[in-house]
Design a protein around this motif. Structure first.
Motif, PDB file in Angstrom:
ATOM      1  N   UNK A  13      20.983  42.460  28.578  1.00  0.00           N
ATOM      2  CA  UNK A  13      21.241  41.020  28.486  1.00  0.00           C
ATOM      3  C   UNK A  13      21.248  40.519  27.042  1.00  0.00           C
ATOM      4  N   UNK A  14      21.402  41.430  26.088  1.00  0.00           N
ATOM      5  CA  UNK A  14      21.688  41.042  24.716  1.00  0.00           C
ATOM      6  C   UNK A  14      20.520  40.701  23.810  1.00  0.00           C
ATOM      7  N   UNK A  15      19.322  41.169  24.138  1.00  0.00           N
ATOM      8  CA  UNK A  15      18.167  40.897  23.283  1.00  0.00           C
ATOM      9  C   UNK A  15      17.746  42.164  22.554  1.00  0.00           C
ATOM     10  N   UNK A  16      17.431  42.026  21.256  1.00  0.00           N
ATOM     11  CA  UNK A  16      17.071  43.179  20.437  1.00  0.00           C
ATOM     12  C   UNK A  16      15.556  43.353  20.333  1.00  0.00           C
ATOM     13  N   UNK A  17      14.831  42.509  21.006  1.00  0.00           N
ATOM     14  CA  UNK A  17      13.383  42.613  21.004  1.00  0.00           C
ATOM     15  C   UNK A  17      12.762  41.476  21.781  1.00  0.00           C
ATOM     16  N   UNK A 130      23.273  47.982   8.363  1.00  0.00           N
ATOM     17  CA  UNK A 130      22.524  46.747   8.538  1.00  0.00           C
ATOM     18  C   UNK A 130      21.422  47.026   9.550  1.00  0.00           C
ATOM     19  N   UNK A 131      20.191  47.092   9.060  1.00  0.00           N
ATOM     20  CA  UNK A 131      19.016  47.397   9.867  1.00  0.00           C
ATOM     21  C   UNK A 131      18.121  46.179   9.775  1.00  0.00           C
ATOM     22  N   UNK A 132      18.279  45.296  10.678  1.00  0.00           N
ATOM     23  CA  UNK A 132      17.476  44.086  10.568  1.00  0.00           C
ATOM     24  C   UNK A 132      17.500  43.337  11.874  1.00  0.00           C
ATOM     25  N   UNK A 133      16.887  42.236  11.862  1.00  0.00           N
ATOM     26  CA  UNK A 133      16.792  41.434  13.067  1.00  0.00           C
ATOM     27  C   UNK A 133      17.841  40.357  13.145  1.00  0.00           C
ATOM     28  N   UNK A 134      17.609  39.455  14.051  1.00  0.00           N
ATOM     29  CA  UNK A 134      18.562  38.387  14.365  1.00  0.00           C
ATOM     30  C   UNK A 134      18.841  37.483  13.172  1.00  0.00           C
ATOM     31  N   UNK A 135      17.815  37.195  12.379  1.00  0.00           N
ATOM     32  CA  UNK A 135      17.993  36.297  11.250  1.00  0.00           C
ATOM     33  C   UNK A 135      18.934  36.889  10.212  1.00  0.00           C
ATOM     34  N   UNK A 136      18.685  38.136   9.808  1.00  0.00           N
ATOM     35  CA  UNK A 136      19.536  38.777   8.813  1.00  0.00           C
ATOM     36  C   UNK A 136      20.947  38.973   9.352  1.00  0.00           C
ATOM     37  N   UNK A 137      21.070  39.394  10.599  1.00  0.00           N
ATOM     38  CA  UNK A 137      22.402  39.554  11.199  1.00  0.00           C
ATOM     39  C   UNK A 137      23.140  38.221  11.226  1.00  0.00           C
ATOM     40  N   UNK A 138      22.419  37.142  11.483  1.00  0.00           N
ATOM     41  CA  UNK A 138      23.035  35.819  11.470  1.00  0.00           C
ATOM     42  C   UNK A 138      23.528  35.429  10.084  1.00  0.00           C
ATOM     43  N   UNK A 139      22.759  35.775   9.048  1.00  0.00           N
ATOM     44  CA  UNK A 139      23.177  35.479   7.679  1.00  0.00           C
ATOM     45  C   UNK A 139      24.411  36.281   7.282  1.00  0.00           C
ATOM     46  N   UNK A 140      24.551  37.472   7.871  1.00  0.00           N
ATOM     47  CA  UNK A 140      25.640  38.372   7.480  1.00  0.00           C
ATOM     48  C   UNK A 140      26.741  38.501   8.521  1.00  0.00           C
ATOM     49  N   UNK A 141      26.717  37.685   9.562  1.00  0.00           N
ATOM     50  CA  UNK A 141      27.637  37.860  10.678  1.00  0.00           C
ATOM     51  C   UNK A 141      29.107  37.904  10.239  1.00  0.00           C
ATOM     52  N   UNK A 142      29.468  37.141   9.228  1.00  0.00           N
ATOM     53  CA  UNK A 142      30.866  37.141   8.794  1.00  0.00           C
ATOM     54  C   UNK A 142      31.188  38.293   7.851  1.00  0.00           C
ATOM     55  N   UNK A 143      30.190  39.067   7.466  1.00  0.00           N
ATOM     56  CA  UNK A 143      30.395  40.258   6.632  1.00  0.00           C
ATOM     57  C   UNK A 143      30.385  41.543   7.454  1.00  0.00           C
ATOM     58  N   UNK A 163      22.019  38.239  17.216  1.00  0.00           N
ATOM     59  CA  UNK A 163      22.183  37.584  15.908  1.00  0.00           C
ATOM     60  C   UNK A 163      21.856  36.110  16.065  1.00  0.00           C
ATOM     61  N   UNK A 164      21.175  35.579  15.081  1.00  0.00           N
ATOM     62  CA  UNK A 164      20.851  34.156  15.058  1.00  0.00           C
ATOM     63  C   UNK A 164      21.922  33.462  14.221  1.00  0.00           C
ATOM     64  N   UNK A 165      23.083  33.283  14.849  1.00  0.00           N
ATOM     65  CA  UNK A 165      24.234  32.692  14.157  1.00  0.00           C
ATOM     66  C   UNK A 165      24.757  31.534  14.996  1.00  0.00           C
ATOM     67  N   UNK A 166      25.325  30.568  14.327  1.00  0.00           N
ATOM     68  CA  UNK A 166      25.910  29.452  15.047  1.00  0.00           C
ATOM     69  C   UNK A 166      27.108  29.894  15.877  1.00  0.00           C
ATOM     70  N   UNK A 167      27.478  29.050  16.821  1.00  0.00           N
ATOM     71  CA  UNK A 167      28.605  29.391  17.693  1.00  0.00           C
ATOM     72  C   UNK A 167      29.902  29.438  16.903  1.00  0.00           C
ATOM     73  N   UNK A 168      30.626  30.510  17.067  1.00  0.00           N
ATOM     74  CA  UNK A 168      31.976  30.682  16.523  1.00  0.00           C
ATOM     75  C   UNK A 168      32.560  31.903  17.212  1.00  0.00           C
ATOM     76  N   UNK A 169      33.834  31.858  17.499  1.00  0.00           N
ATOM     77  CA  UNK A 169      34.492  33.004  18.114  1.00  0.00           C
ATOM     78  C   UNK A 169      34.815  34.011  17.013  1.00  0.00           C
TER      79      UNK A 169
END
Length: 193
Positions: A13-17, A130-143, A163-169
């Motif tokens: 269901x999409x949770x990393x922890x 990229x070895x990190x959690x939701x926050x880092x993945x959210x910061x780098x989602x467009x990379x 990833x802790x990122x805002x909604x965007x397709x």
């Protein structure tokens, strides 16, 4: 140009922890077949601390020669008295609170992490893990150029998101799917450009 790959474990269901970030429960799914796959295909993602006792420290990096991780991920290594968890790669830890690295092999990134990743991408060599959690993945989602999602056959109901990122397709293309007898599925996607 090198690519940034988010190599991550997740529940179905999409949770990393768990909500507190704990993900130790995923290790119950690492059986011999799956571990042999990780050793053969992604040996560099196995931390140095585990590679040495298992006698696999001589495995060559296949996909990545650089790792970038969040502070919470790095703290797990520090709690185990390991200041250089990926000694077989160049190591970067993203943190605003760490002012000095506890190890000369680990560089602290406290500024614009996306700019740092773009700089690393321009270098030659293997990819960036990229070895990190939701926050880092959210910061780098467009990379993120590639997703390697290890889906474990467990349902959490809530917890830390992928990833802790805002909604965007953001569209990706399916590259491969590999399933294992224990129910784990490894799915690889490339960013659609």
């Amino acid at each position: 140009m090198r690519k940034l790959s988010y190599f991550i474990a997740t529940s179905i269901d999409g949770f990393i922890g768990a909500p507190d970030g704990d993900a130790q429960f995923f290790t119950q799914w690492v059986d011999e077949e799956y571990f042999d796959y990780l050793k053969a295909e992604y040996p560099e993602t196995l931390p140095t601390q585990g590679r040495v006792p298992l006698g696999i420290d001589d495995l060559k990096n296949r996909h990545f020669d650089t790792v970038i991780q969040g502070r919470a991920s790095y703290d797990l290594a520090l709690q185990a008295d390991c200041t250089s968890p990926y000694a077989h790669m160049r190591q970067y830890v993203v943190s605003r609170s760490l002012t000095r690295s506890p190890d000369p092999a680990v560089e602290i990134v406290s500024g614009d992490v996306a700019a740092k990743v773009r700089e690393l991408k321009r270098e030659g060599g293997l990819g960036i893990y990229l070895c990190g959690g939701a926050n880092l993945a959210g910061q780098l989602v467009d990379e993120i150029d590639e997703l390697v999602i290890k889906t474990y056959p467990t349902f959490l109901g809530s917890g830390m998101p992928l990833a802790d990122a805002g909604f965007a397709v953001r569209e990706f293309t399916l590259d491969s799917v590999k399933s294992f007898g224990n129910g784990v599925v490894v799915t690889t996607y490339s960013r659609k450009r």
